[in-house]
Design an enzyme around this catalytic site. Structure first.
Site, PDB file in Angstrom:
ATOM      1  N   GLU A  42      28.376  54.615  34.200  1.00 12.85           N
ATOM      2  CA  GLU A  42      29.003  53.949  33.056  1.00 12.85           C
ATOM      3  C   GLU A  42      28.106  52.840  32.504  1.00 12.85           C
ATOM      4  O   GLU A  42      27.965  52.687  31.288  1.00 12.85           O
ATOM      5  CB  GLU A  42      30.380  53.395  33.482  1.00 12.85           C
ATOM      6  CG  GLU A  42      31.362  54.525  33.746  1.00 12.85           C
ATOM      7  CD  GLU A  42      32.757  54.089  34.186  1.00 12.85           C
ATOM      8  OE1 GLU A  42      33.709  54.854  33.971  1.00 12.85           O
ATOM      9  OE2 GLU A  42      32.898  52.991  34.754  1.00 12.85           O
ATOM     10  N   ASP A  59      41.140  48.587  49.545  1.00 11.82           N
ATOM     11  CA  ASP A  59      39.739  48.854  49.915  1.00 11.82           C
ATOM     12  C   ASP A  59      39.381  48.383  51.318  1.00 11.82           C
ATOM     13  O   ASP A  59      38.365  48.801  51.868  1.00 11.82           O
ATOM     14  CB  ASP A  59      38.797  48.133  48.942  1.00 11.82           C
ATOM     15  CG  ASP A  59      38.623  48.884  47.634  1.00 11.82           C
ATOM     16  OD1 ASP A  59      39.303  49.907  47.445  1.00 11.82           O
ATOM     17  OD2 ASP A  59      37.814  48.429  46.807  1.00 11.82           O
ATOM     18  N   ALA A  83      41.552  52.175  42.753  1.00 18.66           N
ATOM     19  CA  ALA A  83      42.667  51.315  42.379  1.00 18.66           C
ATOM     20  C   ALA A  83      44.021  51.949  42.685  1.00 18.66           C
ATOM     21  O   ALA A  83      44.942  51.277  43.161  1.00 18.66           O
ATOM     22  CB  ALA A  83      42.555  50.980  40.891  1.00 18.66           C
TER      23      ALA A  83
HETATM   24  C1  LIG Z   1      32.654  47.823  39.105  1.00 15.57           C
HETATM   25  C2  LIG Z   1      33.826  48.571  39.687  1.00 15.57           C
HETATM   26  C3  LIG Z   1      34.374  49.645  38.993  1.00 15.57           C
HETATM   27  C4  LIG Z   1      35.456  50.342  39.509  1.00 15.57           C
HETATM   28  N1  LIG Z   1      35.982  51.381  38.786  1.00 15.57           N
HETATM   29  C5  LIG Z   1      37.072  52.006  39.249  1.00 15.57           C
HETATM   30  C6  LIG Z   1      37.695  53.025  38.476  1.00 15.57           C
HETATM   31  O1  LIG Z   1      37.230  53.367  37.382  1.00 15.57           O
HETATM   32  N2  LIG Z   1      38.811  53.612  38.967  1.00 15.57           N
HETATM   33  C7  LIG Z   1      39.344  53.233  40.177  1.00 15.57           C
HETATM   34  O2  LIG Z   1      40.388  53.754  40.571  1.00 15.57           O
HETATM   35  N3  LIG Z   1      38.779  52.288  40.929  1.00 15.57           N
HETATM   36  C8  LIG Z   1      37.666  51.658  40.498  1.00 15.57           C
HETATM   37  N4  LIG Z   1      37.085  50.685  41.260  1.00 15.57           N
HETATM   38  C9  LIG Z   1      37.618  50.410  42.582  1.00 15.57           C
HETATM   39  C10 LIG Z   1      38.867  49.551  42.507  1.00 15.57           C
HETATM   40  O3  LIG Z   1      38.663  48.459  41.641  1.00 15.57           O
HETATM   41  C11 LIG Z   1      39.213  49.097  43.909  1.00 15.57           C
HETATM   42  O4  LIG Z   1      39.464  50.234  44.689  1.00 15.57           O
HETATM   43  C12 LIG Z   1      40.446  48.200  43.893  1.00 15.57           C
HETATM   44  O5  LIG Z   1      40.173  47.014  43.195  1.00 15.57           O
HETATM   45  C13 LIG Z   1      40.882  47.868  45.314  1.00 15.57           C
HETATM   46  O6  LIG Z   1      41.980  47.035  45.256  1.00 15.57           O
HETATM   47  P1  LIG Z   1      42.211  45.957  46.395  1.00 15.57           P
HETATM   48  O7  LIG Z   1      43.529  45.303  46.100  1.00 15.57           O
HETATM   49  O8  LIG Z   1      42.011  46.558  47.736  1.00 15.57           O
HETATM   50  O9  LIG Z   1      41.028  44.913  46.229  1.00 15.57           O
HETATM   51  P2  LIG Z   1      40.599  44.067  44.948  1.00 15.57           P
HETATM   52  O10 LIG Z   1      41.216  44.585  43.707  1.00 15.57           O
HETATM   53  O11 LIG Z   1      39.132  43.959  45.037  1.00 15.57           O
HETATM   54  O12 LIG Z   1      41.247  42.635  45.229  1.00 15.57           O
HETATM   55  C14 LIG Z   1      40.861  41.846  46.324  1.00 15.57           C
HETATM   56  C15 LIG Z   1      41.342  40.435  46.014  1.00 15.57           C
HETATM   57  O13 LIG Z   1      41.233  39.674  47.206  1.00 15.57           O
HETATM   58  C16 LIG Z   1      40.677  38.421  46.916  1.00 15.57           C
HETATM   59  N5  LIG Z   1      40.024  37.976  48.143  1.00 15.57           N
HETATM   60  C17 LIG Z   1      39.026  38.586  48.808  1.00 15.57           C
HETATM   61  N6  LIG Z   1      38.723  37.904  49.924  1.00 15.57           N
HETATM   62  C18 LIG Z   1      39.559  36.830  49.965  1.00 15.57           C
HETATM   63  C19 LIG Z   1      39.738  35.751  50.877  1.00 15.57           C
HETATM   64  N7  LIG Z   1      38.997  35.631  51.972  1.00 15.57           N
HETATM   65  N8  LIG Z   1      40.679  34.835  50.602  1.00 15.57           N
HETATM   66  C20 LIG Z   1      41.428  34.928  49.489  1.00 15.57           C
HETATM   67  N9  LIG Z   1      41.306  35.927  48.587  1.00 15.57           N
HETATM   68  C21 LIG Z   1      40.393  36.873  48.836  1.00 15.57           C
HETATM   69  C22 LIG Z   1      39.715  38.691  45.770  1.00 15.57           C
HETATM   70  O14 LIG Z   1      39.466  37.518  45.019  1.00 15.57           O
HETATM   71  C23 LIG Z   1      40.490  39.741  44.975  1.00 15.57           C
HETATM   72  O15 LIG Z   1      41.323  39.155  43.992  1.00 15.57           O
HETATM   73  C24 LIG Z   1      36.000  49.971  40.758  1.00 15.57           C
HETATM   74  C25 LIG Z   1      35.457  48.886  41.461  1.00 15.57           C
HETATM   75  C26 LIG Z   1      34.385  48.190  40.920  1.00 15.57           C
HETATM   76  C27 LIG Z   1      33.806  47.022  41.674  1.00 15.57           C
END
Ligand SMILES: Cc1cc2nc3c(=O)[nH]c(=O)nc-3n(C[C@H](O)[C@H](O)[C@H](O)COP(=O)(O)OP(=O)(O)OC[C@H]3O[C@@H](n4cnc5c(N)ncnc54)[C@H](O)[C@@H]3O)c2cc1C
Length: 439
Positions: free
Chosen positions: A174, A303, A318
């Site tokens: 992308e 993740d 996501a």
């Molecule tokens: C550039 C990029 C593009 C992507 N494109 C896609 C896509 O097109 N389609 C798709 O399905 N997925 C995509 N993904 C993957 C998707 O974004 C992740 O799978 C998803 O965000 C995971 O959700 P999560 O809640 O596990 O973590 P996240 O959404 O990463 O949230 C983690 C949160 O925890 C917080 N955090 C972390 N450590 C700490 C700590 N020690 N103390 C307090 N807070 C903390 C962070 O600030 C963050 O807000 C993409 C990821 C990236 C990086």
């Protein structure tokens, strides 16, 4: 009696979905995040390539949960968990390791970049995970054009205008396509000494094809599209070296000042905090009710968790995080209200999409595999739908229409390009004052 306290760490896709699923639960919810905003990561590449501005894909967590009275949002960085005393420790603005007790804990701390053991690459090849990363990459990309325009020796232009993306997964593809469109449309008439369209964009991966999670025919369609946009696709070789001069791949040096890393992710240290079993990547092994074995009060989602379904690990996307967040919230709600627990968690795969430049995307679901303009419209509709607030949806929708029709992008600003922090006396401000006083 004190209300049940549910601590959620991380307000990304998983943590926010869990918090929302608990909105009607009679409990005290504490949502801790180290940033004050939720980021729509799938559109980070559009901030990094100037299509959107940071405020169009990030939203303050406090604002999103404004009407959820049972939830308190805390800005803090969690540093550890004590399972025995049921306590997490967080650093806030002026205190270290503040203990916060819980009855239920949901860890949704996501992932970060992985340089596959080559952490020395990071200083030359930044990764894309946060809004700050996206702005830093945008600065780096735009600055390359400025440096080239200011360079009087034309033999140096080619090196300055070589952009390398390491990793041909969705983010690398992308970004490469978005930079290709940027140089051929938006920046076309803005420079005098250089021709932005002459920029070399190289996409490198050790995998034999781009977009490995997609079927071979979609992968091929994406590659053809990239090549049509002028992107050089180099597959089948890992990068041997990255330094200030560029990269070495398959023994061949490619000189570049702008290398971007989109190759790998590593989970947050949640497994280390809990001292529990992890998979090889370091993700916490969870049970099919998303709890940690032996601890029905601790959930790990998104993740940073590892769960197999039909013999395969669930992907780090996501939808997995959102569905797991909703499930964990519902399970805790049912336990508190004495209702029957839902059955084991089961991920419903709604499909995958990746966009490859203007008006072209690939889309794959269980039964459908399409590429082209129709897939791009679907991609746009789905991404708009999942943005955190209606104001973001409207703002991004209008920006996309404007960019589609005019080629103009939302934010071509190089912010803080001398590395000075706001309020500091160093940096561009000093430079301007020096120039004024020397007149
Ligand atoms: C550039 C990029 C593009 C992507 N494109 C896609 C896509 O097109 N389609 C798709 O399905 N997925 C995509 N993904 C993957 C998707 O974004 C992740 O799978 C998803 O965000 C995971 O959700 P999560 O809640 O596990 O973590 P996240 O959404 O990463 O949230 C983690 C949160 O925890 C917080 N955090 C972390 N450590 C700490 C700590 N020690 N103390 C307090 N807070 C903390 C962070 O600030 C963050 O807000 C993409 C990821 C990236 C990086």
């Amino acid at each position: 009696m004190a209300p049940t306290r549910i601590v959620i760490v991380g307000a990304g896709f998983g943590g926010l979905a869990a918090a929302k699923a608990l909105r009607n639960t009679s409990a005290q919810i504490i949502l801790i995040d180290r940033t004050n905003h939720h980021v729509f990561q799938p559109l980070l590449y559009q901030v990094a390539t100037s299509v959107l501005s940071p405020g169009q894909i990030g939203s303050p967590i406090r604002g999103i949960l404004r009407n959820q009275k049972n939830t308190t949002v805390i800005l803090g960085e969690v540093t550890g968990v004590d399972k025995d005393t049921k306590c997490v420790f967080a650093n806030d603005a002026d205190r270290q390791d503040v203990p916060i007790t819980y009855d239920y804990l949901i860890l949704a701390t996501g992932a970060t970049h992985s340089y596959f053991g080559h952490n020395e690459f990071e200083q030359y090849a930044p990764g894309l995970k946060t809004l700050a990363d996206a702005v830093a990459i945008r600065n780096k990309v735009l600055k390359a054009f400025e440096l080239a325009e200011a360079e009087e020796d034309p033999t140096r232009h080619r090196d300055l205008l070589t952009f390398i993306l390491v990793g041909a997964g969705p983010t690398g593809v992308e970004m490469a396509a978005a930079i290709a469109v940027l140089v051929r449309s938006t920046l076309k008439s803005e420079f005098r000494r250089i021709d932005p369209a002459s920029a070399r964009i190289v996409l490198v991966d050790m995998a034999p094809r781009v977009l490995p999670p997609f079927s071979e025919d979609l992968s091929k369609a994406a590659r053809q599209r990239l090549e049509k946009l002028g992107v050089e696709v180099r597959l089948g070789h890992s990068v041997d070296q990255i330094d200030a001069d560029g990269i070495v791949v398959a023994g061949e040096p490619i000189v570049s000042k702008t290398v971007i890393w989109t190759a790998g992710v590593a989970p947050s240290p949640a497994g280390k905090w809990l001292k529990v079993e992890t998979d090889r990547a370091g993700r916490v092994r969870i049970q099919n009710d998303l709890t940690v074995p032996g601890h029905p009060e601790i959930f790990v989602i998104g993740d940073t968790a590892s769960l197999d379904q039909n013999g395969k690990p669930l992907p780090g996307v996501a939808q997995v995080a959102i569905q797991q967040g909703r499930y964990a919230g519902k399970l805790i709600h049912n336990r508190i209200t004495g209702n029957t627990a839902p059955g084991p968690f089961s991920y419903f795969d709604k499909g995958s999409m990746a966009v490859v430049g203007k008006g072209f995307a690939v889309l794959q679901t269980r039964n459908v595999r399409v590429s082209g303009f129709g897939a791009w419209l679907m991609w746009a509709a789905v991404h708009l739908q999942f943005l955190a607030t209606s104001s973001l949806r409207l703002s991004v929708f209008l920006q996309w229409i404007w960019t589609y029709l005019t080629g103009q992008r939302g934010s071509l600003l190089i912010v803080n390009h001398h590395g000075a922090e706001p309020g500091s006396t160093a940096g561009s401000d000093t430079g301007i004052r020096a120039a004024v006083s020397s007149k």
